[in-house]
Write an enzyme that holds these catalytic residues in place. Sequence first.
Site, PDB file in Angstrom:
ATOM      1  N   HIS A 236      85.767  35.395  59.705  1.00  0.00           N
ATOM      2  CA  HIS A 236      85.878  36.699  59.068  1.00  0.00           C
ATOM      3  C   HIS A 236      85.296  36.741  57.656  1.00  0.00           C
ATOM      4  CE1 HIS A 236      86.860  40.840  58.815  1.00  0.00           C
ATOM      5  NE2 HIS A 236      87.101  40.573  57.561  1.00  0.00           N
ATOM      6  N   TYR A 240      82.346  39.066  55.337  1.00  0.00           N
ATOM      7  CA  TYR A 240      82.365  39.572  53.970  1.00  0.00           C
ATOM      8  C   TYR A 240      81.267  38.959  53.116  1.00  0.00           C
ATOM      9  CZ  TYR A 240      85.643  42.996  54.808  1.00  0.00           C
ATOM     10  OH  TYR A 240      86.170  44.150  55.286  1.00  0.00           O
ATOM     11  N   HIS A 387      79.988  47.038  67.861  1.00  0.00           N
ATOM     12  CA  HIS A 387      80.616  47.075  66.529  1.00  0.00           C
ATOM     13  C   HIS A 387      79.869  46.184  65.536  1.00  0.00           C
ATOM     14  CE1 HIS A 387      83.465  46.997  63.287  1.00  0.00           C
ATOM     15  NE2 HIS A 387      83.528  45.693  63.386  1.00  0.00           N
ATOM     16  N   PHE A 388      79.586  44.931  65.927  1.00  0.00           N
ATOM     17  CA  PHE A 388      78.968  44.107  64.877  1.00  0.00           C
ATOM     18  C   PHE A 388      77.484  44.418  64.695  1.00  0.00           C
ATOM     19  CE2 PHE A 388      79.563  40.738  68.256  1.00  0.00           C
ATOM     20  CZ  PHE A 388      78.231  40.555  68.585  1.00  0.00           C
ATOM     21  N   HIS A 389      76.841  45.043  65.665  1.00  0.00           N
ATOM     22  CA  HIS A 389      75.471  45.478  65.367  1.00  0.00           C
ATOM     23  C   HIS A 389      75.465  46.672  64.414  1.00  0.00           C
ATOM     24  CE1 HIS A 389      74.239  42.859  68.737  1.00  0.00           C
ATOM     25  NE2 HIS A 389      73.131  42.760  68.029  1.00  0.00           N
ATOM     26  N   ARG A 450      80.931  41.386  77.392  1.00  0.00           N
ATOM     27  CA  ARG A 450      79.863  40.792  76.589  1.00  0.00           C
ATOM     28  C   ARG A 450      79.567  39.396  77.136  1.00  0.00           C
ATOM     29  NH1 ARG A 450      82.390  38.670  70.855  1.00  0.00           N
ATOM     30  NH2 ARG A 450      80.256  37.970  70.586  1.00  0.00           N
ATOM     31  N   ARG A 451      78.503  38.787  76.633  1.00  0.00           N
ATOM     32  CA  ARG A 451      78.158  37.396  76.950  1.00  0.00           C
ATOM     33  C   ARG A 451      78.135  37.136  78.461  1.00  0.00           C
ATOM     34  NH1 ARG A 451      81.685  34.032  72.407  1.00  0.00           N
ATOM     35  NH2 ARG A 451      80.088  34.146  70.818  1.00  0.00           N
TER      36      ARG A 451
END
Length: 564
Positions: A236, A240, A387-389, A450-451
């Site tokens: 995490h 950041y 979300h992370f893209h 995913r994956r």
Amino acid sequence: MASTIQVPTTPNAPGGAPESLALSRAGGDLLVLTHVYTATAVLGLGALFGLLQALSRANLIVLPAGFDYYRMLTAHGVLMALVFTTFFITGLFTFAVYRAIPRVRSLRLGWIGYVVMLVGTTMAAVAILDGSASVLYTFYAPLKASPLFYFGATILVLGTWTVGADIFLNVAWYKRERPNERIPLPAFMATCTMIMWVIATLGVVAEMALLIPWSLGWTSGIDVGLTRMFFWYFGHPLVYFWIMGAYTIWYTVVPTTYKGTVFSDGLTRLVFLMLLLLSTPVGLHHQYLDPGVAAGWKWLHAMTTYCVVIPSFMTAFAIFASFELGARNAGVRGFFNVVRWLPWKNPVFAGPALGMILFIFGGFGGIVNNSYSMDVLVHNTMWIVGHFHITVGGPVALTFVAASYGLIPALTGRKLFAPRLALVQVYTWFVGMSIMSIAMHWAGLLGSPRRTADVTYFGAQGAATWHTASLWAAVGGTILAASVLMFIVVATGTYFANQPAESKPQFDFAPARAGDDAVATPAVLDRLGRWGLIAIALALLAYAGPVIQQIEAHAYLAPGMRTW
Ligand code: HEM
Ligand SMILES: [Cu+2]
């Protein structure tokens, strides 16, 4: 028409034109440029793999047996999340510190750091590409990679620590020379982030201390739960690390594109300190569905995660306030007039600004993920990939790409190559990323995992429901890959076209707002060493209990396996 690109410039010294093309070795320009171009190359390779994945998930291509889906996915995740971002950010911070703290300095440590990072990256990349490390970028045990991969990742981290040491030594020198002054803001942001990074990467080192002997065959098994916990202790704050790199540009560089100012020096430092403190004690929100972690600890980490929303809202406020004040100084008022007035034709502005729009959606998605009951629904589906893209692939990567359009001319003294293409590039990135990531969220809600290499699930009916969304994701991914190609053309073209700029291009940091010093930034905010100690204490409070639980609960050690 180059004149629409308002990369901030200052007039050349009289008669000093040609020297601008010689990279200043002494000033560290070559070092920073090497970081930026390394990041550029890695982004290009990562995008190629990303495109093939997106096409493969839409069932438009089948990958050859010799280069299977998981090997490629590992390469994509590692190159994008761990290598591209890290090279760009360490380069950016080196630049920020060198420019904000001018002095005669040795570049040795900076170069050693770069070379060590490169050696580590090469080792890990060789292991991935030769097929001995298809463990994905989270390298979860009991999947077992060859030792080369783990050694490479560790060496990459050690390289970043070396760059961090260079940054810390420069800031320590400044504090000694000017004990009564505040650390210049860009150098403060770089230092604060690198302290956070060192604390976070201790988790990787702890994990590697278990993985390396195991992969060498010295230990019989691995504690799966414990290694996952060490990974997310790091995973995490890694997020950041990306965001603080992007924020550094949002707060200090973006205002220069509209002759604006940093809204508040004190607020900016406070935001970075909050991120330093809150980035680590939150990692269990990635392990809601892991067994062996008591619910109370998961709850605690959920609450600390909600607290991280506060510095994000403070950032949104400060950035928009800086827009508004800049517009008012130019005599522009009213919401729509301010929006129109902003320099949307300058890629150095448009990239980060479009990234901010994506980040709003990313933030909302993050709140969904952090809400236990909703996370159960989206966990391990394409929603998470969406979300992370829309967070790292959108706001962060687009900010770095756009900043390169200011940074490369400033470092080389060259005119930006094909500035129109640069402008088109940032908008196509926005469009491509929006389409791809919305489609991924959509597919995830329909249950697409995913994956997964075989997205048809051997022809299962349920899998047909998300096929349309996967096709849209492939469309978005193709636009995005085209955008990356445009970036590479402009970034490398600037170097090779070798056109001297009429006036020396600058990649500057914005000044503080006039009147901001009416309330001086409290000196306590600058005591970064002490804040670092508090951050370590908070991390220990949040993790000592769960780690002890893991060690006590797991008598069973997994022997490890290769599923590929
Ligand atoms: C050309 C642009 C890109 C395309 C087409 C693309 C496509 C994809 C696809 C389809 C997946 C999911 C595969 C799966 O779960 O089966 C994926 C995973 C991923 N992408 Fe991207 N992506 C792109 C750019 C980026 C960028 C810029 C970043 C970050 C800086 C990024 C980071 C990741 C990560 C961390 C994963 C997860 C890998 C894993 O599950 O182990 N991608 N990408
Ligand atoms: Cu997280």
